[in-house]
Design a protein around this motif. Structure first.
Motif, PDB file in Angstrom:
ATOM      1  N   PHE A  99       0.793  -1.228   0.000  1.00 58.67           N
ATOM      2  CA  PHE A  99       0.000   0.000   0.000  1.00 58.67           C
ATOM      3  C   PHE A  99       0.824   1.277   0.000  1.00 58.67           C
ATOM      4  O   PHE A  99       0.281   2.366   0.161  1.00 58.67           O
ATOM      5  N   GLY A 100       2.135   1.185  -0.201  1.00 55.88           N
ATOM      6  CA  GLY A 100       2.967   2.381  -0.240  1.00 55.88           C
ATOM      7  C   GLY A 100       4.219   2.153  -1.070  1.00 55.88           C
ATOM      8  O   GLY A 100       4.311   1.174  -1.812  1.00 55.88           O
ATOM      9  N   VAL A 101       5.175   3.067  -0.964  1.00 54.25           N
ATOM     10  CA  VAL A 101       6.446   2.869  -1.643  1.00 54.25           C
ATOM     11  C   VAL A 101       7.258   1.851  -0.861  1.00 54.25           C
ATOM     12  O   VAL A 101       7.115   1.709   0.353  1.00 54.25           O
ATOM     13  N   SER A 102       8.126   1.140  -1.546  1.00 50.51           N
ATOM     14  CA  SER A 102       8.957   0.156  -0.871  1.00 50.51           C
ATOM     15  C   SER A 102      10.010   0.847  -0.020  1.00 50.51           C
ATOM     16  O   SER A 102      10.307   2.031  -0.190  1.00 50.51           O
ATOM     17  N   GLN A 103      10.606   0.087   0.887  1.00 49.74           N
ATOM     18  CA  GLN A 103      11.675   0.638   1.713  1.00 49.74           C
ATOM     19  C   GLN A 103      12.838   1.109   0.854  1.00 49.74           C
ATOM     20  O   GLN A 103      13.508   2.097   1.182  1.00 49.74           O
ATOM     21  N   GLY A 135      -0.755  -4.724  -7.804  1.00 55.00           N
ATOM     22  CA  GLY A 135      -1.234  -6.090  -7.984  1.00 55.00           C
ATOM     23  C   GLY A 135      -2.731  -6.193  -8.073  1.00 55.00           C
ATOM     24  O   GLY A 135      -3.275  -7.020  -8.819  1.00 55.00           O
ATOM     25  N   GLY A 136      -3.443  -5.358  -7.331  1.00 52.89           N
ATOM     26  CA  GLY A 136      -4.895  -5.353  -7.352  1.00 52.89           C
ATOM     27  C   GLY A 136      -5.440  -4.101  -8.000  1.00 52.89           C
ATOM     28  O   GLY A 136      -4.757  -3.449  -8.791  1.00 52.89           O
ATOM     29  N   ALA A 137      -6.689  -3.765  -7.652  1.00 48.84           N
ATOM     30  CA  ALA A 137      -7.343  -2.575  -8.196  1.00 48.84           C
ATOM     31  C   ALA A 137      -7.624  -1.606  -7.059  1.00 48.84           C
ATOM     32  O   ALA A 137      -8.112  -2.007  -5.999  1.00 48.84           O
ATOM     33  N   TYR A 138      -7.338  -0.327  -7.304  1.00 53.27           N
ATOM     34  CA  TYR A 138      -7.450   0.675  -6.253  1.00 53.27           C
ATOM     35  C   TYR A 138      -8.293   1.876  -6.679  1.00 53.27           C
ATOM     36  O   TYR A 138      -8.306   2.894  -6.004  1.00 53.27           O
ATOM     37  N   TRP A 147      -6.420   3.114  -0.728  1.00 58.48           N
ATOM     38  CA  TRP A 147      -5.347   2.372  -0.087  1.00 58.48           C
ATOM     39  C   TRP A 147      -3.997   2.570  -0.781  1.00 58.48           C
ATOM     40  O   TRP A 147      -2.971   2.137  -0.257  1.00 58.48           O
ATOM     41  N   ASP A 148      -3.981   3.188  -1.928  1.00 60.86           N
ATOM     42  CA  ASP A 148      -2.715   3.449  -2.622  1.00 60.86           C
ATOM     43  C   ASP A 148      -2.077   4.700  -2.028  1.00 60.86           C
ATOM     44  O   ASP A 148      -2.469   5.823  -2.330  1.00 60.86           O
TER      45      ASP A 148
END
Length: 210
Positions: A99-103, A135-138, A147-148
């Motif tokens: 739900f966010g940017v990666s580390q 991966g899903g739809a937001y 959630w994005d």
């Protein structure tokens, strides 16, 4: 002309975001085969997570009192900021994770900010293509609407903080075909994939024609 490419996927050859970046770079290089492409893969070669704190501490420490670790972290931060400042165009393949940017991306952003200094417009007017995959739809009306927490953040950093002339290309449902629970969305996922690929191809042509 220098094109900076940043990837952040942990999926290796299965990466949907890197596949889109490949299309952009291929079109750019076809139009400008003599130009330099500088690549950094944050997923394959992560930046050290402790470097940001060391760089910040070092920036508040007199130069002759800095530890070797602080000096190294500041040098890394300066290098990362210079990569953006020196780029004539950039392609950033930064997928959504949890739900966010990666580390990996967050460390990169923090280090660039540390290396650039307050208020630095590293990408002022620079054409930047942001490729983000989910991966899903937001979208509106979906269970994951809102959630994005990645895309808006990246737009703030790239365009509002660093001044990029930003183009955003998004692809959703990349887990269709991987997660059986999403099989009913196969046709829609195929349409989204094609639309993103078409947009990436066009973005590469546009960069090459500048």
């Amino acid at each position: 002309m220098t094109l900076l490419r940043i990837d952040a996927s942990i999926q290796g050859p299965r990466s949907a975001s890197s596949a889109l970046a490949d299309l952009v770079v291929a079109e750019f290089s076809a139009a400008r085969p003599e130009e330099t492409v500088v690549a950094r893969h944050l997923g394959q070669k992560p930046l050290p997570s402790e470097a940001w704190a060391l760089a910040i501490a070092g920036s508040f420490t007199p130069e002759d009192e800095r530890t070797p670790e602080q000096r190294e972290a500041l040098e890394l931060a300066t290098t990362l900021a210079a990569e953006l400042r020196d780029a004539d165009a950039a392609v950033l393949a930064l997928p959504l994770y949890n739900f966010g940017v990666s580390q990996h991306v967050k460390v990169w952003v923090d280090l660039v900010l540390a290396g650039a200094g307050p208020g630095a417009r590293l990408l002022e007017g620079t054409p930047v293509v942001l490729l983000t995959t989910r991966g899903g739809a937001y979208g509106p009306g979906t269970p994951r609407e809102g959630w994005d927490h990645s895309t808006a953040y990246l737009q703030r950093i790239l365009a509002d903080v660093w001044g990029a002339d930003l183009t955003v290309i998004e692809r959703e449902f990349t887990l269709v075909g991987v997660n059986p629970a999403l099989d009913e969305f196969t046709a829609l996922a195929d349409q989204m994939k094609q639309a993103a690929e078409d947009a990436a191809t066009q973005a590469g042509k546009t960069l090459g024609a500048r």
